[in-house]
Design an enzyme around this catalytic site. Structure first.
Site, mmCIF file in Angstrom:
data_model
loop_
_atom_site.group_PDB
_atom_site.id
_atom_site.type_symbol
_atom_site.label_atom_id
_atom_site.label_comp_id
_atom_site.label_asym_id
_atom_site.label_seq_id
_atom_site.Cartn_x
_atom_site.Cartn_y
_atom_site.Cartn_z
ATOM 1 N N GLU A 174 -3.244 42.142 -75.648
ATOM 2 C CA GLU A 174 -3.784 42.892 -74.428
ATOM 3 C C GLU A 174 -3.464 42.296 -73.150
ATOM 4 O OE1 GLU A 174 -5.308 42.269 -77.315
ATOM 5 O OE2 GLU A 174 -6.463 44.178 -77.906
ATOM 6 N N TRP A 211 -24.895 27.202 -80.743
ATOM 7 C CA TRP A 211 -23.391 27.678 -81.181
ATOM 8 C C TRP A 211 -22.462 26.328 -81.713
ATOM 9 C CZ3 TRP A 211 -21.565 31.560 -77.076
ATOM 10 C CH2 TRP A 211 -22.000 32.927 -77.304
ATOM 11 N N LYS A 224 -23.493 29.833 -85.840
ATOM 12 C CA LYS A 224 -24.710 29.920 -85.077
ATOM 13 C C LYS A 224 -25.764 29.051 -85.904
ATOM 14 C CE LYS A 224 -25.046 32.883 -81.381
ATOM 15 N NZ LYS A 224 -25.129 34.359 -81.265
ATOM 16 N N THR A 284 -2.048 45.536 -81.917
ATOM 17 C CA THR A 284 -2.555 44.261 -82.149
ATOM 18 C C THR A 284 -2.477 44.411 -83.457
ATOM 19 O OG1 THR A 284 -4.504 45.448 -82.299
ATOM 20 C CG2 THR A 284 -4.096 44.143 -80.187
HETATM 21 P P1 ADP Z 1 -4.160 39.745 -82.749
HETATM 22 O O1 ADP Z 1 -5.475 39.766 -81.771
HETATM 23 O O2 ADP Z 1 -3.235 40.717 -83.077
HETATM 24 O O3 ADP Z 1 -4.558 38.726 -83.929
HETATM 25 P P2 ADP Z 1 -3.054 38.507 -80.486
HETATM 26 O O4 ADP Z 1 -1.959 37.518 -80.474
HETATM 27 O O5 ADP Z 1 -3.316 39.258 -79.429
HETATM 28 O O6 ADP Z 1 -3.129 39.030 -81.863
HETATM 29 O O7 ADP Z 1 -4.339 37.379 -80.602
HETATM 30 C C1 ADP Z 1 -4.960 37.033 -79.454
HETATM 31 C C2 ADP Z 1 -6.087 35.885 -79.896
HETATM 32 O O8 ADP Z 1 -5.349 35.005 -80.421
HETATM 33 C C3 ADP Z 1 -6.746 35.491 -78.690
HETATM 34 O O9 ADP Z 1 -7.887 36.402 -78.300
HETATM 35 C C4 ADP Z 1 -7.307 34.102 -79.281
HETATM 36 O O10 ADP Z 1 -8.550 34.197 -80.118
HETATM 37 C C5 ADP Z 1 -6.124 33.597 -79.981
HETATM 38 N N1 ADP Z 1 -5.633 32.611 -79.316
HETATM 39 C C6 ADP Z 1 -4.399 32.779 -78.500
HETATM 40 N N2 ADP Z 1 -3.975 31.449 -78.013
HETATM 41 C C7 ADP Z 1 -4.919 30.621 -78.376
HETATM 42 C C8 ADP Z 1 -5.043 29.350 -78.242
HETATM 43 N N3 ADP Z 1 -4.094 28.714 -77.462
HETATM 44 N N4 ADP Z 1 -6.101 28.740 -78.656
HETATM 45 C C9 ADP Z 1 -7.102 29.504 -79.317
HETATM 46 N N5 ADP Z 1 -6.969 30.814 -79.666
HETATM 47 C C10 ADP Z 1 -5.724 31.315 -79.225
#
Ligand code: ADP
Length: 549
Positions: free
Chosen positions: A331, A448, A443, A186
């Protein structure tokens, strides 16, 4: 009583063998770093993956050893995907947008034995190689005669010379399907990067599920262009799905600007593409500025961050392209949910259908999801209750590579769930809507407010290139939303015009208190907005006169 079906391990080499046998001359087209276009078929790819496997054997790599890539989307990278994992080694894709310090860290943490990289990234290798003692071979993904004479990297070899002398026969080993096949860290926006370690089984099941019509939905008649990088969660698993269905693949290489992507899509008759919203923004702007249309593109999968409703509409209304919203994370391999209508929703009013399609969608088969409160109590699927999103399934991480930390949560039924760090609602039809990363939630007065909803509205203004909403400390309400906006070049959109957009879209208390115009919004290595940095950037900012809410 046991079933009487054949026992066969689910292995990545199966995909390669299938694609070679059934789609031998289906093309894999790549724009190379060198600038030219390379094309060959799945059979050529498979043949060269076998040569690579022989080279790895010759280099003395044991089963489970890690081979890293720092590379764009291209045919050699695809050969690595299949040759490395197929032969029992672990494909570790490195994101070149990470800081060299972090790259050194992940190479050492992964204990990579070989690092294969594109010429673009030679400066990174020059900066890190001396501090990576586990690496035995640095391999430049280039022709045999293209090696720079004085690279400064001792023992540097060219990929073509490395695999060139090997035979193209290889017996793919019968591995345990639970064996590790891929490693992806990540981006480490919080703390050190964490390694998600995919298995053969998880990769195959993810590819099966991903290919389904209500997921990515691909077939042998498609021509796919993955803009999402192969260094980011295996390009969402698309190279595996491609081999599974036998579609044509078009790799953009390093040329990700709107003009290059558009020209490649047209020239290669691309029907399907996948990428993050920022890339699509550039592409759409190029088309709009030059009065162009897509002649073959039918669908795009958009994810990685929220797909702005305005962009989805533009794709659909101006260009006749379905922009399909998907959600996932490193993940989760990454596919978790995809927004596709159910049969009975087809007759809904247009606006309602659009609202549904702008959610992050329904869990695809294999994924179970729920939303919970701070005490782990499941929240109702009523489309209103917010909760932390938890997921489970055969392609969801159970732990991180070489880490003692247990990321999982156990619920009242004793089931293990991966807490995503996202906050979401789920409606009665199972459509999940991400409202925030939990660390970005605003918040206000105990309620929220979704920063993503606020950003979406700002993005619907034609003059807005990018919008990021953050919570600002407020003496009475705890926090109040403020939206930072980057104007499009030459646009003169004002604070008042943006605030006016909210009146009929959000409740009064959800409307941002202010709009601040910024030159740019800091983006992380995976192209996501870095709100922590934005908060630092705006540390001297204070809210306008406190309003009566
Ligand atoms: P990193 O966590 O390394 O920045 P990731 O690709 O694993 O990269 O990121 C995952 C996160 O990206 C998700 O947990 C979410 O917050 C965000 N994410 C992925 N797809 C979407 C989506 N379609 N809409 C909103 N957020 C998204």
């Amino acid at each position: 009583m046991q079933g009487l079906m054949q026992e066969q391990q689910l292995l990545i080499s199966m995909l390669l063998k299938h694609a070679e046998r059934h789609h031998s001359d289906t093309e894999i087209v790549s724009r190379r770093v060198e600038g030219d276009i390379h094309r060959y078929g799945y059979a050529d790819m498979a043949r060269r993956a076998r040569k690579l496997a022989n080279a790895l054997d010759r280099a003395g790599l044991a089963e489970g050893d890690r081979v890293a890539s720092i590379a764009w989307n291209g045919y050699r990278h695809m050969e690595l995907y299949f040759g490395v994992s197929g032969s029992g080694r672990v494909m570790h894709t490195i994101n070149p947008r990470m800081h060299p310090r972090q790259i050194t860290w992940v190479i050492n943490h992964a204990e990579d034995r070989v690092v294969c990289f594109d010429a673009t990234f030679l400066p990174i290798v020059q900066a890190v190689h001396a501090n990576c003692p586990t690496v035995r071979h640095w391999v430049l993904l280039c022709d045999a005669d293209a090696l720079p004479p004085d690279s400064g990297v001792p023992g540097l070899i060219s990929y073509e010379a490395w695999i060139g002398g090997e035979t193209d026969t290889y017996n793919w080993p019968q591995l345990d399907e639970h064996a590790a096949a891929g490693l992806c860290y990540t981006s480490g926006t919080t703390g050190d990067p964490k390694g998600a370690l995919y298995s053969h089984r998880s990769t195959i099941l993810h590819a099966y599920a991903g290919a389904l019509p209500d997921a990515i939905g691909l077939g042998a008649a498609d021509a796919m262009l993955p803009v999402v990088p192969m260094f980011h969660v295996n390009a969402w698993g698309l190279p595996y799905v491609a081999a599974l269905v036998g579609c044509k693949v078009v790799f953009p290489g390093p040329a990700m600007d709107g003009k290059s992507l558009y020209e490649l899509m047209e020239a290669e008759k691309v029907t399907f593409a996948a990428g993050v919203p920022t890339i699509w923004q550039m592409l759409l702007t190029h088309l709009q500025d030059n009065n162009l249309k897509f002649s073959t593109l039918q669908r795009t999968i958009v994810g990685g961050s929220a797909l702005p409703a305005a962009m989805q509409r533009t794709f659909e209304d101006e260009f006749g392209v379905a922009a399909i919203h998907a959600w996932g994370m490193t993940e989760t391999s990454p596919l978790g949910s995809v927004a596709r209508l159910k049969n009975r929703q087809l007759d809904l009013p247009e606006e309602e259908k659009r609202r549904i399609l702008n959610t992050q969608g329904r869990a695809i088969f294999g994924i179970d999801m729920k939303i919970v409160d701070d005490d782990g109590n499941e929240q109702p699927w009523d489309g209103k209750a917010f909760g932390d999103l938890w997921v489970r399934g055969p392609w969801i991480a159970s732990a991180y590579f070489k880490s003692d930390q247990n990321p999982l949560k156990t619920d009242q039924d004793g089931l293990s769930w991966f807490p995503t760090g996202d906050v979401a609602t789920i409606d009665p039809d199972g459509f999940m809507h991400i409202t925030d990363r939990s660390k970005d939630v605003i918040k206000s007065g105990g309620e929220w407010i979704s920063s993503i909803d606020i950003e979406n509205v700002a993005m619907s203004h034609r003059g807005v290139a990018m919008a990021a909403c953050i919570g600002m400390p407020h003496p009475k309400w705890g926090e109040r939303p403020v939206v930072a906006v980057v104007r499009k070049p030459d646009a003169d959109v004002t604070r008042e015009q943006i605030l006016a957009l909210y009146s009929d879209k959000l409740a009064k208390w959800q409307i941002p208190d202010d709009v601040v115009f910024v030159e740019e919004i800091p983006l992380g290595a995976t192209g996501k907005m870095q709100k922590r940095k934005l908060r630092e950037q705006l540390k001297d900012y204070s809210l306008p006169d406190l309003q009566d809410l």
